[in-house]
Design a protein around this motif. Structure first.
Motif, PDB file in Angstrom:
ATOM      1  N   TYR A  56      -1.147  -3.994  14.901  1.00  0.00           N
ATOM      2  CA  TYR A  56      -1.328  -4.055  13.450  1.00  0.00           C
ATOM      3  C   TYR A  56      -2.814  -4.023  13.134  1.00  0.00           C
ATOM      4  O   TYR A  56      -3.594  -4.781  13.715  1.00  0.00           O
ATOM      5  CB  TYR A  56      -0.700  -5.354  12.926  1.00  0.00           C
TER       6      TYR A  56
ATOM      7  N   ILE B  15       6.269  -7.307   8.887  1.00  0.00           N
ATOM      8  CA  ILE B  15       5.432  -6.492   9.773  1.00  0.00           C
ATOM      9  C   ILE B  15       5.584  -6.965  11.218  1.00  0.00           C
ATOM     10  O   ILE B  15       5.734  -6.159  12.146  1.00  0.00           O
ATOM     11  CB  ILE B  15       3.958  -6.552   9.329  1.00  0.00           C
TER      12      ILE B  15
ATOM     13  N   VAL C 192       3.206   3.542  11.027  1.00  0.00           N
ATOM     14  CA  VAL C 192       3.466   3.318   9.603  1.00  0.00           C
ATOM     15  C   VAL C 192       2.142   3.092   8.874  1.00  0.00           C
ATOM     16  O   VAL C 192       1.278   2.349   9.352  1.00  0.00           O
ATOM     17  CB  VAL C 192       4.394   2.101   9.390  1.00  0.00           C
TER      18      VAL C 192
ATOM     19  N   LEU D 190       1.122  -0.231  13.008  1.00  0.00           N
ATOM     20  CA  LEU D 190       1.207  -0.273  11.542  1.00  0.00           C
ATOM     21  C   LEU D 190      -0.180  -0.514  10.957  1.00  0.00           C
ATOM     22  O   LEU D 190      -0.896  -1.417  11.376  1.00  0.00           O
ATOM     23  CB  LEU D 190       2.178  -1.366  11.090  1.00  0.00           C
TER      24      LEU D 190
ATOM     25  N   MET E 189       1.329   1.419   5.688  1.00  0.00           N
ATOM     26  CA  MET E 189       1.916   0.572   4.646  1.00  0.00           C
ATOM     27  C   MET E 189       0.973   0.470   3.453  1.00  0.00           C
ATOM     28  O   MET E 189      -0.233   0.357   3.627  1.00  0.00           O
ATOM     29  CB  MET E 189       2.209  -0.818   5.218  1.00  0.00           C
TER      30      MET E 189
ATOM     31  N   ILE F  35       8.504   0.061  15.574  1.00  0.00           N
ATOM     32  CA  ILE F  35       7.238   0.689  15.217  1.00  0.00           C
ATOM     33  C   ILE F  35       6.178   0.436  16.287  1.00  0.00           C
ATOM     34  O   ILE F  35       5.985  -0.692  16.726  1.00  0.00           O
ATOM     35  CB  ILE F  35       6.737   0.148  13.857  1.00  0.00           C
TER      36      ILE F  35
END
Length: 395
Positions: free
Chosen positions: A324, A314, A221, A295, A223, A292
């Motif tokens: 992340y 998240i 993702v 991200l 974001m 996910i």
């Protein structure tokens, strides 16, 4: 310096209008047959699948979900492809399994998962301007350019309809800002210590590699994707099965789609990554829990009004072992901006979230559920912050 992050006076409404006219006047050279083939490919590729799906049977998206209930969404295409239909996109509906909410979108623009279709219609109806001239309505369209303290005073005096404008979020809904973002705005981040898009992407790619390489159905993702600066790089790498680019701003997503469509390397048959654009709020991510692999949020966290909720979301959507990667600014970079705000605080008053130190950022992440020992926060002088986090793996 800081003013570059607040407004872009050189891009006037006249310039924006001219640019839009120029973009919309581009001639589509595809034949009707080529367009029909593209639409069929979009239908077959909705979920990154290479197998044929029946048009009469809905399928359930493995990642996307209702932003509130988090219920899975059934995906259906709307209408048949007729011989004379040259529209390049496919209309898609996303319905919760219990049938309570329906979201809409198109494969050639974006999927609007910010709010269900019925709520969008109600909002549109209630916000439609009356036939009678109303100066406040005209001023409301310009509120993006009014400083927060002045905007608050104007709302109190009744000059503006309300003071529900959130600077750190709504600034980026302006088409002028979307137009300017990759035309000098983002490049200005170098003053804060940002290495530049290519080097930043290389950092992201290397950090995500261990949890996405050779992973079937890997999903990444992007974001607060803005104009797709990193989205395009993620998709062109063909390292991932699916890339989902998310943003609150319709104008940013429209500019992202325009840039994607004009990038030849993203239009070739050799591209193996399914790319979706989704309108959503980071505080209510429309994705399933633990769905996910990785991200990315580049230069974004300082623009999230409900930061605690966004970080919590998240953490929720990352798979065990998921990663992340984020960049943002330390508050010292916005010193003159904070002075101009007169010390006022709150999402309706501040231009951005102001992170005073690495410790402040780390504590926010830990509060949201991130394990302290798994969080890395590094400063690239003078004010660029690089955040990395690896979710706990299931033993």
């Amino acid at each position: 310096g800081t003013n570059a992050f607040v407004t872009s006076p050189s891009f006037s409404s006249t310039t924006t209008t001219t640019t839009k006219t120029r973009l919309h006047s581009t001639v589509n050279t595809d034949t009707a047959e080529e367009i029909r083939i593209k639409r069929k490919q979009e239908l077959l590729g909705l979920l990154g699948s290479t197998t044929k799906q029946s048009n009469n049977k809905s399928i359930v998206d493995p990642v996307l979900a209702d932003p509130i209930s988090k219920l899975p969404l059934k995906v259906e295409t709307m209408g048949a492809m007729l011989a004379g239909d040259t529209s390049p996109g496919v209309k898609v509906s996303f319905t919760t399994e219990d049938g309570t909410d329906v979201f809409m979108g198109r494969t050639n623009t974006f999927y609007n998962l910010l709010e269900p279709q019925q709520q969008q219609q109600q909002t549109s109806s209630s916000s439609s301007p009356s036939k009678k001239s109303n100066p406040a309505l005209s001023l409301d369209t310009l509120r993006v350019f009014i400083p927060p303290p002045l905007r608050s005073a104007m709302a109190t005096a009744g000059v503006l309809q309300s003071d529900d404008y959130v600077p750190m979020r709504d600034l980026f809904t302006s088409p002028s800002v979307s137009f300017a973002y990759e035309r000098g705005w983002r490049q200005g981040f170098a003053q804060a210590g940002f290495p530049g898009a290519d080097e930043e992407y290389d950092m992201v790619r290397k950090y995500f590699e261990d949890v996405t390489k050779d992973v079937e159905g890997s999903t990444v993702v992007d974001m607060s994707c803005a104009t797709g600066l990193f989205t395009r790089r993620l998709a062109k790498s063909n390292d991932y099965n699916r890339v989902i680019a998310c943003d609150y701003s319709e104008s940013m997503l429209q500019e992202a789609r325009r840039r994607i469509n004009s990038d030849p390397s993203l239009q070739t048959k050799s591209s193996t990554t399914k790319l979706d654009l989704v309108r959503c709020d980071v505080a209510k991510i429309p994705m399933r829990t633990s769905s996910i692999d990785a991200l990315h949020a580049g230069a974004a966290m300082h623009c999230w009004p409900d930061l605690d909720a966004g970080l919590g979301e998240i953490y929720r959507v990352l798979k065990p072992g998921g990663r992340y990667f984020a960049t943002t600014f330390l508050s010292n970079y916005f010193g003159s901006l904070q002075t101009a705000e007169g010390g006022q605080t709150g999402v309706n008053r501040q231009a951005f979230q102001y992170f005073e130190s690495v410790d402040v950022l780390r504590s926010m992440l830990v509060k949201a559920g991130f394990e302290n020992e798994k969080v890395s926060v590094e400063v690239l002088e003078p004010a660029c912050v690089v955040i990395k986090f690896e979710n706990e793996k299931v033993s």
